[in-house]
Motif scaffolding. Structure first.
Motif, mmCIF file in Angstrom:
data_model
loop_
_atom_site.group_PDB
_atom_site.id
_atom_site.type_symbol
_atom_site.label_atom_id
_atom_site.label_comp_id
_atom_site.label_asym_id
_atom_site.label_seq_id
_atom_site.Cartn_x
_atom_site.Cartn_y
_atom_site.Cartn_z
ATOM 1 N N VAL A 1 -2.173 2.369 8.401
ATOM 2 C CA VAL A 1 -3.253 1.748 7.630
ATOM 3 C C VAL A 1 -3.331 0.264 7.989
ATOM 4 O O VAL A 1 -4.418 -0.271 8.228
ATOM 5 N N TRP A 2 -2.165 -0.404 8.039
ATOM 6 C CA TRP A 2 -2.169 -1.838 8.358
ATOM 7 C C TRP A 2 -2.715 -2.057 9.764
ATOM 8 O O TRP A 2 -3.462 -3.013 9.995
ATOM 9 N N ARG A 3 -2.344 -1.192 10.700
ATOM 10 C CA ARG A 3 -2.873 -1.328 12.066
ATOM 11 C C ARG A 3 -4.394 -1.157 12.070
ATOM 12 O O ARG A 3 -5.115 -1.899 12.748
ATOM 13 N N HIS A 4 -4.892 -0.183 11.314
ATOM 14 C CA HIS A 4 -6.337 0.035 11.230
ATOM 15 C C HIS A 4 -7.033 -1.223 10.705
ATOM 16 O O HIS A 4 -8.085 -1.623 11.223
ATOM 17 N N LEU A 5 -6.471 -1.836 9.676
ATOM 18 C CA LEU A 5 -7.070 -3.060 9.118
ATOM 19 C C LEU A 5 -7.090 -4.175 10.155
ATOM 20 O O LEU A 5 -8.095 -4.889 10.282
ATOM 21 N N ARG A 6 -5.993 -4.332 10.893
ATOM 22 C CA ARG A 6 -5.969 -5.370 11.935
ATOM 23 C C ARG A 6 -7.007 -5.072 13.014
ATOM 24 O O ARG A 6 -7.718 -5.972 13.462
ATOM 25 N N ASP A 7 -7.075 -3.809 13.441
ATOM 26 C CA ASP A 7 -7.977 -3.443 14.536
ATOM 27 C C ASP A 7 -9.452 -3.478 14.145
ATOM 28 O O ASP A 7 -10.307 -3.786 14.969
ATOM 29 N N HIS A 8 -9.769 -3.166 12.893
ATOM 30 C CA HIS A 8 -11.175 -3.012 12.499
ATOM 31 C C HIS A 8 -11.716 -4.088 11.559
ATOM 32 O O HIS A 8 -12.927 -4.250 11.467
ATOM 33 N N ASP A 9 -10.845 -4.772 10.846
ATOM 34 C CA ASP A 9 -11.348 -5.673 9.807
ATOM 35 C C ASP A 9 -10.820 -7.098 9.867
ATOM 36 O O ASP A 9 -11.516 -8.013 9.452
ATOM 37 N N LEU A 10 -9.605 -7.276 10.350
ATOM 38 C CA LEU A 10 -8.976 -8.589 10.208
ATOM 39 C C LEU A 10 -8.628 -9.277 11.520
ATOM 40 O O LEU A 10 -8.532 -10.502 11.562
ATOM 41 N N GLY A 11 -8.439 -8.532 12.565
ATOM 42 C CA GLY A 11 -8.002 -9.108 13.831
ATOM 43 C C GLY A 11 -9.081 -9.937 14.500
ATOM 44 O O GLY A 11 -10.279 -9.706 14.327
ATOM 45 N N GLY B 1 0.814 -1.208 0.000
ATOM 46 C CA GLY B 1 0.000 0.000 0.000
ATOM 47 C C GLY B 1 0.841 1.249 0.000
ATOM 48 O O GLY B 1 1.957 1.270 0.513
ATOM 49 N N ALA B 2 0.293 2.267 -0.597
ATOM 50 C CA ALA B 2 0.884 3.606 -0.581
ATOM 51 C C ALA B 2 -0.255 4.571 -0.297
ATOM 52 O O ALA B 2 -1.330 4.477 -0.899
ATOM 53 N N VAL B 3 -0.023 5.473 0.621
ATOM 54 C CA VAL B 3 -1.061 6.431 1.003
ATOM 55 C C VAL B 3 -0.553 7.842 0.750
ATOM 56 O O VAL B 3 0.625 8.135 0.931
ATOM 57 N N CYS B 4 -1.450 8.682 0.277
ATOM 58 C CA CYS B 4 -1.172 10.110 0.152
ATOM 59 C C CYS B 4 -1.901 10.780 1.318
ATOM 60 O O CYS B 4 -3.118 10.992 1.250
ATOM 61 N N PRO B 5 -1.173 11.086 2.395
ATOM 62 C CA PRO B 5 -1.831 11.651 3.577
ATOM 63 C C PRO B 5 -2.558 12.965 3.306
ATOM 64 O O PRO B 5 -3.642 13.195 3.851
ATOM 65 N N GLN C 1 -12.867 6.366 2.186
ATOM 66 C CA GLN C 1 -12.907 7.161 3.419
ATOM 67 C C GLN C 1 -11.664 8.062 3.531
ATOM 68 O O GLN C 1 -10.820 7.861 4.402
ATOM 69 N N PRO C 2 -11.560 9.063 2.672
ATOM 70 C CA PRO C 2 -10.354 9.903 2.707
ATOM 71 C C PRO C 2 -10.133 10.611 4.047
ATOM 72 O O PRO C 2 -8.986 10.789 4.467
ATOM 73 N N ASP C 3 -11.200 10.979 4.735
ATOM 74 C CA ASP C 3 -11.029 11.636 6.038
ATOM 75 C C ASP C 3 -10.394 10.693 7.059
ATOM 76 O O ASP C 3 -9.572 11.117 7.873
ATOM 77 N N VAL C 4 -10.778 9.431 7.030
ATOM 78 C CA VAL C 4 -10.187 8.449 7.937
ATOM 79 C C VAL C 4 -8.708 8.263 7.598
ATOM 80 O O VAL C 4 -7.848 8.254 8.485
ATOM 81 N N LEU C 5 -8.402 8.131 6.312
ATOM 82 C CA LEU C 5 -7.005 7.980 5.896
ATOM 83 C C LEU C 5 -6.169 9.189 6.316
ATOM 84 O O LEU C 5 -5.068 9.036 6.841
ATOM 85 N N ARG C 6 -6.695 10.384 6.095
ATOM 86 C CA ARG C 6 -5.961 11.595 6.502
ATOM 87 C C ARG C 6 -5.739 11.614 8.003
ATOM 88 O O ARG C 6 -4.653 11.939 8.477
ATOM 89 N N SER C 7 -6.769 11.270 8.764
ATOM 90 C CA SER C 7 -6.671 11.368 10.223
ATOM 91 C C SER C 7 -5.603 10.441 10.792
ATOM 92 O O SER C 7 -5.016 10.745 11.821
ATOM 93 N N MET C 8 -5.351 9.318 10.148
ATOM 94 C CA MET C 8 -4.369 8.387 10.705
ATOM 95 C C MET C 8 -2.991 8.478 10.052
ATOM 96 O O MET C 8 -2.051 7.843 10.525
#
Length: 142
Positions: free
Chosen positions: A87-97, A10-14, A121-128
């Motif tokens: 982003v990876w932490r968010h996925l573990r915490d909310h979707d995969l863990g 993944g690559a994110v543009c904050p 969810q660009p606002d969520v991506l920006r916030s993290m």
């Protein structure tokens, strides 16, 4: 017990809250080169800086880096500085863990669905990922 793997890149543009990702069956310099080309193709008019850790495939001699991208390596053992790690932490915490998957196909479907959801969810991506220190990065052109 059988262990199977897949790899999410993944690559994110904050600043924009944009996420570009691929899920691949393995990871090496070849698949990393494919991912870098994918990121560059998604933003053909823009240049970009990609923050990377010390993974071997990030430093490989055979890595092909598109002209529009610059790679910037983070200090060793500092994953907290890399926006995409959040982003990876968010996925573990909310979707995969804390889930049991019956197959690698189920894992892949869950990862892809979670990534697609975050892309919307660009606002969520920006916030993290939009750390103030990112504005201090200066890249000299070649």
């Amino acid at each position: 017990m059988i262990r199977e793997y897949l790899y999410a890149l993944g690559a994110v543009c904050p600043a924009e809250g944009e996420l570009c990702s691929l899920v691949m069956p393995w990871i090496d310099a070849g698949t990393m080169s494919i991912f870098l080309a994918h990121v560059a193709a998604q933003h053909p008019e823009d240049g970009g800086v990609m923050l990377l850790d010390g993974a071997g495939w990030h430093h490989a001699r055979t890595l092909r880096v598109p002209a529009s991208l610059r790679l910037l390596f983070l200090p060793p053992y500092s994953p907290e500085l890399n926006p995409v790690e959040h982003v990876w932490r968010h996925l573990r915490d909310h979707d995969l863990g804390n889930r049991v998957f019956n197959s690698l196909d189920e894992v892949e479907a869950a990862v892809c669905a979670a990534l697609r959801s975050l892309m919307d969810q660009p606002d969520v991506l920006r916030s993290m990922t939009a750390f103030d220190w990112l504005n201090t990065i200066s890249i000299m052109s070649n």
